[in-house]
Design a protein around this motif. Structure first.
Motif, mmCIF file in Angstrom:
data_model
loop_
_atom_site.group_PDB
_atom_site.id
_atom_site.type_symbol
_atom_site.label_atom_id
_atom_site.label_comp_id
_atom_site.label_asym_id
_atom_site.label_seq_id
_atom_site.Cartn_x
_atom_site.Cartn_y
_atom_site.Cartn_z
ATOM 1 N N MET A 1 -20.536 -8.988 1.079
ATOM 2 C CA MET A 1 -19.554 -8.034 0.548
ATOM 3 C C MET A 1 -18.141 -8.560 0.824
ATOM 4 O O MET A 1 -17.815 -8.838 1.988
ATOM 5 N N PRO A 2 -17.301 -8.706 -0.217
ATOM 6 C CA PRO A 2 -15.933 -9.173 0.052
ATOM 7 C C PRO A 2 -15.179 -8.133 0.881
ATOM 8 O O PRO A 2 -15.363 -6.933 0.693
ATOM 9 N N LEU A 3 -14.361 -8.627 1.796
ATOM 10 C CA LEU A 3 -13.650 -7.684 2.663
ATOM 11 C C LEU A 3 -12.520 -7.008 1.906
ATOM 12 O O LEU A 3 -11.942 -7.584 0.986
ATOM 13 N N LEU A 4 -12.225 -5.807 2.305
ATOM 14 C CA LEU A 4 -11.118 -5.068 1.706
ATOM 15 C C LEU A 4 -10.118 -4.804 2.816
ATOM 16 O O LEU A 4 -10.389 -4.017 3.725
ATOM 17 N N PRO A 5 -8.978 -5.504 2.767
ATOM 18 C CA PRO A 5 -8.043 -5.295 3.887
ATOM 19 C C PRO A 5 -7.479 -3.877 3.878
ATOM 20 O O PRO A 5 -7.276 -3.293 2.812
ATOM 21 N N LEU A 6 -7.271 -3.355 5.054
ATOM 22 C CA LEU A 6 -6.607 -2.061 5.183
ATOM 23 C C LEU A 6 -5.200 -2.214 4.594
ATOM 24 O O LEU A 6 -4.535 -3.223 4.861
ATOM 25 N N PRO A 7 -4.717 -1.251 3.786
ATOM 26 C CA PRO A 7 -3.356 -1.389 3.259
ATOM 27 C C PRO A 7 -2.366 -1.647 4.400
ATOM 28 O O PRO A 7 -2.450 -0.989 5.448
ATOM 29 N N LYS A 8 -1.478 -2.582 4.187
ATOM 30 C CA LYS A 8 -0.517 -2.928 5.245
ATOM 31 C C LYS A 8 0.432 -1.781 5.517
ATOM 32 O O LYS A 8 0.858 -1.554 6.636
#
Ligand SMILES: Cc1ncc(COP(=O)(O)O)c(C=O)c1O
Length: 440
Positions: A1-8
């Motif tokens: 699963m590609p990672l989804l960064p937490l919104p900065k």
């Protein structure tokens, strides 16, 4: 699963709400009665009341009755009202849970503990109809209780003779449904409970689906057999407030004949460095909103309101049933006394009919063994019954005339029906579940 960064960075409240609403618009349109399960909608007024009750107690946690005496009182009152609806005496008691599945899990766990402590049974079994909800299978899986399935008769009710034959020295529990999900019929509870009493074992009635419709149907003069604590031998029941009780999601009741039985459900742990831990049911945190909203629904409707809702829903169900029966090739399964109906055909492929209806915007659950379609009538369906029956008649006529069905789930159901290797089916369905967690 590609990672989804937490919104900065932060997102404004307005933008978050806009994004939520955009996604919401992609969901099934249950307000207009085009879906037949999952949502029990009693109109905007009720929805607003539930929202108020839920948000008022959204942050409170029913795990601690000492911190939140309001929730303790709501829960105790909800359960006492349920005990009275289901003809219990003053000994009947229970707990609220997050839903039908948790109520069933708790009833089975209670039976396991009872069997071990009171009967010395180390390898407990329960005897259940094939039509019983899979929550029992889940309970068997989680708690190491063997589920012994027995067949139903031509009326789709469990065969009590088969049940009797399946009861053995390790049986802790027998189960009947009121109503069973697939065909909406009530199992012969009086006979099941008499069997349990004769054998000295427990008897659970799963009224998750029918619990908040059968009592009102009976008051309206319908032919509803006794299915609750009025039946000698019934030792526990489950009934979902978040179904025909029209409460907010996350509310069900599991009830026991007496407090000694309920003690087998509780979990306590005294050796934790975090302090004394006591939890009545499966979950730890218990959302206060769901408890308060259930209390609000029971008060808002009262018996009068529930009977009135039931009157409308039963009349709508009659129109559905008569309409389905009048369509060449279609038949209603059994003689459902409430608002849950299964139907199918000896000549048409019911799953292809489901695909044809889906192409016209109707979301119907599929039944298996025998193949069929499923409706659960709520107040939202009164105004769609005529267009639904018109579409059903046209779709059935189209299939009869040899029109190819639109692409849908019929092929998959057919394929799964042809596979005899349970492991292969298990793996196929687990692949499907895996796929749900892909982002996007
Ligand atoms: C008869 C019956 N029992 C148990 C359940 C499980 O309820 P829930 O989905 O709330 O966990 C259902 C759900 O439809 C049901 O129909």
């Amino acid at each position: 699963m590609p990672l989804l960064p937490l919104p900065k960075h932060r997102t404004s409240r307005e933008d978050v709400v806009r994004a939520l609403k955009a996604r919401h618009s992609e969901d099934a349109n249950w307000r207009e009665g085009r879906t037949f399960s999952l949502v029990y909608y009693a109109g905007e007024d009720v929805k607003r009341l539930l929202e108020e009750a839920y948000t008022e107690f959204m942050s409170e946690n029913g795990l601690s009755p000492l911190a939140f005496p309001s929730l303790r009182k709501f829960e105790a009152e909800v359960l006492a009202m349920c005990a009275s609806i289901f003809n219990g005496d003053a000994n009947v008691c229970g707990t609220m849970t997050s839903g039908g599945t948790e109520s069933v899990l708790m009833a089975v766990k209670t039976a396991r503990e009872w069997a071990k402590n009171e009967r010395g049974i180390e390898r407990p079994e329960m005897v259940v109809p094939i039509s019983v909800h899979p929550a029992f299978e889940k309970a068997a899986h989680y708690f190491g209780v063997k589920a012994v399935h027995v067949p139903c008769g031509a009326d789709f009710k469990v065969d009590v003779n088969a049940m009797r034959a399946a009861v053995g020295s390790n049986t802790a529990l027998v189960v009947g449904s009121a109503v069973a999900y697939p065909q909406g019929v009530v199992d012969p509870i009086a006979q099941i409970a008499a069997l349990a009493k004769e054998k000295g074992i427990l008897c659970h009635v799963d009224a998750c689906l029918g619990g908040f419709i059968l009592p009102w149907a009976k008051k309206l003069g319908r032919d509803v057999p006794a299915f609750d604590f009025s039946v000698d031998g019934v030792t526990s029941m489950s009934a979902d407030l978040h179904k025909y009780g029209f409460a907010a999601k996350g509310a069900s009741a599991v009830l026991y004949k007496n407090a000694e039985l309920r003690r087998h459900q509780f979990f306590t742990y005294a050796d934790w460095p975090g302090g004394m831990y006591a939890s009545p049911s499966m979950t730890g945190t218990r959302p206060g909103g769901a408890i308060a909203a259930a209390w609000a629904a029971l008060h808002h409707f009262g018996e009068e309101g529930y009977v009135e809702q039931a009157k409308g829903m039963l009349a709508t169900t009659d129109t559905f049933v008569n309409g389905i029966k009048s369509i060449p090739g279609l038949k209603v399964f059994g003689d459902p006394p409430a608002t849950v109906v299964g139907f199918g055909s000896d000549t048409l492929n019911a799953w292809e009919l489901g695909d044809a209806m889906e192409a016209r915007g109707w979301k119907l659950d599929r039944l298996n063994k025998p193949a069929g379609l499923h409706i659960m009538v709520t107040p939202a369906h009164a105004r769609v019954v005529e267009p639904f029956l018109r579409d059903l008649r046209e779709c059935a006529a189209g299939l009869t005339a040899g029109q190819p069905p639109p692409e849908g789930s019929a092929a998959m159901y057919g394929m799964l029906g042809a596979v005899t290797d349970a492991k292969q089916i298990d793996s196929f369905v687990k692949d499907f579940l895996d796929g749900l967690y892909e982002v996007g």
